[in-house]
Write a protein that holds these residues in place. Structure first.
Motif, mmCIF file in Angstrom:
data_model
loop_
_atom_site.group_PDB
_atom_site.id
_atom_site.type_symbol
_atom_site.label_atom_id
_atom_site.label_comp_id
_atom_site.label_asym_id
_atom_site.label_seq_id
_atom_site.Cartn_x
_atom_site.Cartn_y
_atom_site.Cartn_z
ATOM 1 N N VAL A 180 2.995 13.405 -8.338
ATOM 2 C CA VAL A 180 2.111 14.572 -8.149
ATOM 3 C C VAL A 180 2.735 15.629 -7.244
ATOM 4 C CG1 VAL A 180 -0.192 15.303 -7.377
ATOM 5 C CG2 VAL A 180 0.104 13.094 -8.529
ATOM 6 N N GLY A 181 3.586 15.211 -6.309
ATOM 7 C CA GLY A 181 4.196 16.156 -5.383
ATOM 8 C C GLY A 181 3.498 16.243 -4.063
ATOM 9 N N MET A 182 2.441 15.484 -3.871
ATOM 10 C CA MET A 182 1.719 15.443 -2.597
ATOM 11 C C MET A 182 1.077 14.064 -2.458
ATOM 12 S SD MET A 182 -1.488 17.885 -3.665
ATOM 13 C CE MET A 182 -2.167 17.844 -2.015
ATOM 14 N N PRO A 183 0.821 13.606 -1.227
ATOM 15 C CA PRO A 183 0.231 12.280 -1.037
ATOM 16 C C PRO A 183 -1.198 12.232 -1.574
ATOM 17 C CG PRO A 183 1.211 13.104 1.002
ATOM 18 C CD PRO A 183 1.157 14.251 0.052
ATOM 19 N N PRO A 184 -1.675 11.063 -1.973
ATOM 20 C CA PRO A 184 -3.006 10.958 -2.587
ATOM 21 C C PRO A 184 -4.155 11.253 -1.643
ATOM 22 C CG PRO A 184 -2.078 8.784 -2.208
ATOM 23 C CD PRO A 184 -0.977 9.760 -1.948
ATOM 24 N N PHE A 185 -3.932 11.074 -0.334
ATOM 25 C CA PHE A 185 -5.026 11.240 0.627
ATOM 26 C C PHE A 185 -4.850 12.497 1.475
ATOM 27 C CE2 PHE A 185 -4.197 6.672 -0.079
ATOM 28 C CZ PHE A 185 -5.321 6.383 -0.822
ATOM 29 N N ASP A 186 -4.069 13.428 0.983
ATOM 30 C CA ASP A 186 -3.847 14.692 1.677
ATOM 31 C C ASP A 186 -5.166 15.437 1.848
ATOM 32 O OD1 ASP A 186 -2.015 16.605 2.810
ATOM 33 O OD2 ASP A 186 -2.417 17.862 1.069
ATOM 34 N N TRP A 226 0.842 -1.206 0.000
ATOM 35 C CA TRP A 226 0.000 0.000 0.000
ATOM 36 C C TRP A 226 0.877 1.256 0.000
ATOM 37 C CZ3 TRP A 226 -5.188 1.407 -0.072
ATOM 38 C CH2 TRP A 226 -5.484 2.704 0.333
ATOM 39 N N SER A 227 1.878 1.282 0.881
ATOM 40 C CA SER A 227 2.758 2.452 0.975
ATOM 41 C C SER A 227 3.515 2.696 -0.322
ATOM 42 C CB SER A 227 3.746 2.273 2.135
ATOM 43 O OG SER A 227 3.070 2.241 3.368
ATOM 44 N N LEU A 228 3.851 1.628 -1.039
ATOM 45 C CA LEU A 228 4.502 1.773 -2.336
ATOM 46 C C LEU A 228 3.597 2.524 -3.309
ATOM 47 C CD1 LEU A 228 6.938 1.010 -4.173
ATOM 48 C CD2 LEU A 228 5.671 -1.073 -4.771
ATOM 49 N N GLY A 229 2.293 2.223 -3.282
ATOM 50 C CA GLY A 229 1.340 2.933 -4.124
ATOM 51 C C GLY A 229 1.217 4.394 -3.746
ATOM 52 N N VAL A 230 1.215 4.677 -2.434
ATOM 53 C CA VAL A 230 1.144 6.063 -1.962
ATOM 54 C C VAL A 230 2.381 6.828 -2.409
ATOM 55 C CG1 VAL A 230 1.043 7.562 0.070
ATOM 56 C CG2 VAL A 230 -0.285 5.441 0.017
ATOM 57 N N LEU A 231 3.548 6.196 -2.280
ATOM 58 C CA LEU A 231 4.788 6.847 -2.680
ATOM 59 C C LEU A 231 4.799 7.137 -4.180
ATOM 60 C CD1 LEU A 231 7.726 7.675 -1.685
ATOM 61 C CD2 LEU A 231 8.416 5.573 -2.843
ATOM 62 N N CYS A 232 4.339 6.191 -4.973
ATOM 63 C CA CYS A 232 4.288 6.381 -6.419
ATOM 64 C C CYS A 232 3.487 7.636 -6.764
ATOM 65 C CB CYS A 232 3.683 5.141 -7.080
ATOM 66 S SG CYS A 232 3.622 5.220 -8.889
ATOM 67 N N TYR A 233 2.343 7.799 -6.122
ATOM 68 C CA TYR A 233 1.496 8.968 -6.363
ATOM 69 C C TYR A 233 2.230 10.250 -5.944
ATOM 70 C CZ TYR A 233 -2.680 11.959 -6.326
ATOM 71 O OH TYR A 233 -3.585 12.962 -6.554
ATOM 72 N N GLU A 234 2.848 10.232 -4.762
ATOM 73 C CA GLU A 234 3.505 11.446 -4.282
ATOM 74 C C GLU A 234 4.680 11.840 -5.166
ATOM 75 O OE1 GLU A 234 5.132 13.643 -0.269
ATOM 76 O OE2 GLU A 234 4.446 11.564 -0.127
ATOM 77 N N LEU A 235 5.412 10.872 -5.680
ATOM 78 C CA LEU A 235 6.528 11.192 -6.566
ATOM 79 C C LEU A 235 6.054 11.833 -7.864
ATOM 80 C CD1 LEU A 235 8.812 8.019 -6.197
ATOM 81 C CD2 LEU A 235 8.942 10.195 -4.953
#
Length: 359
Positions: A275-281, A264-273
């Motif tokens: 987009v520049g912000m976490p997906p659930f911000d 799960w955290s790998l998916g969150v990191l992929c999004y943040e890299l």
């Protein structure tokens, strides 16, 4: 006990001097290092010394290979502070600091993490530090920061770590605002390989985030900070830990969790890299919890369909249905953007426009 507070700033220029009122001045000065057991602090057997090959290595050159590191491992088995020359601060943490250091005999450059025993005991995190030492000393993977050894005195614990030339991924991401897909895919690939290795050793990291990922001299990713990690042969855990933006739905809901939390955290990191912000911000933690529980994600228009496909298969509520790490490495987005052997450019500093975090 009054411990002087460190006023060092992270990532000073290489020529910056260490301030006289900083704790690293005390570390660098004369000190009685006692080879005695740490009361209540169980550690594994002292690792062999891997830094004995004579080189002219400095902080801008590649470190020598593992085989050459071990040539003189039988000559001296334990470490002391006097074995090292201390340099500039590399980072500051809640319970200590990290300094650039060089082993005197070999000139091998390392990062020396200095932790205060009193602060660790006051925070009641002895078990975390013990776990970090016990786990990281045993991991050997090119995408995991190496812990060469450790030693201690009456007041401090010293962890001898691999030096990651380009620092934390977090700072690089802050500079670039967001990465292009080739760069992001390279980091996701490297992390997937590191996690695959950890899971094969029955280790769950549980605190994946840009701050805990470092960048080596070839721009390769190095997973670090195993304070929240756990060796879990049973694979079922209950402890709520990690960073809110990266918590999985099962952790948010207080359910047992296993290796899938790292996926799960790998998916969150992929999004943040990307987009520049976490997906659930969100504006508050309650909204973040809600977004995580129901996987409420908004993908910007610039994200490719293949990247969205990968993230959609990692960010799944049911942990059993998340894409296995081996399949991540074979996903078309990874294969096309980060073929084996490729590395991100050293200067990926062209920030794309319309980054929501920096508007």
């Amino acid at each position: 006990m009054n411990i002087p507070k460190c006023v060092c700033k992270e990532n000073r220029a290489p020529t910056a001097a260490i301030p006289s009122d900083c704790v690293c001045s005390a570390v660098a000065g004369p000190m009685n290092v006692h080879k005695m057991p740490m009361e209540g602090f169980k550690v594994p057997a002292v690792p062999l010394r891997p830094l004995a090959t004579k080189t002219n290595t400095n902080d801008t050159q590649e470190q020598s290979s593992t085989s050459s590191e071990l040539k003189k491992e039988d000559k001296k088995k334990s470490w002391m502070l006097t074995d090292f020359e201390l340099g500039r601060p590399l980072g500051k943490g809640k319970f200590g600091n990290v300094y650039l250091a060089r082993e005197k005999e070999s000139h091998y450059v390392v990062a020396l993490k200095v932790l205060f025993k009193s602060q660790i005991q006051d925070a009641e995190i002895e078990h975390q530090v013990r776990r970090e030492v016990e786990i990281q000393c045993r991991l050997r993977h090119p995408n995991i920061l190496r812990m060469y050894g450790y030693f201690h005195d009456e007041k401090r614990i010293y962890l001898i770590l691999e030096y990651a030339k380009h620092g934390a991924l977090y700072h690089l991401l802050k500079q670039c605002k967001r990465f292009d897909e080739k760069t992001a895919a390279s980091y996701v690939r490297d992390l997937a390989k590191a996690l695959l290795y950890c899971h094969s050793k029955k280790v769950i990291h549980r605190d994946i985030k840009p701050e805990n990922l470092l960048i080596g001299h070839k721009m390769e990713l190095k997973m670090a900070d195993f304070g929240w990690s756990v060796h879990s042969p049973s694979s079922r855990r209950m402890t709520l830990c990690g960073t809110l933006d990266y918590l999985s739905p099962e952790m948010v809901e207080g359910k047992p969790h296993n290796y899938a939390v790292d996926i799960w955290s790998l998916g969150v990191l992929c999004y943040e890299l990307l987009v520049g912000m976490p997906p659930f911000d969100a504006i508050d933690s309650h909204q973040t919890y809600k977004k995580i529980r129901y996987v409420i994600i908004k993908y910007p228009a610039f994200i490719s369909e293949k990247a969205k496909d990968l993230m959609g298969k990692l960010l799944v509520v049911n942990p059993e249905q998340r894409m296995p790490l081996a399949n991540v490495l074979q996903h078309p987005w990874i294969v096309e953007n980060a073929p084996e052997g490729s590395h991100p450019p050293a200067n990926n500093s062209h920030p794309p426009a319309n980054n929501p975090r920096h508007q």
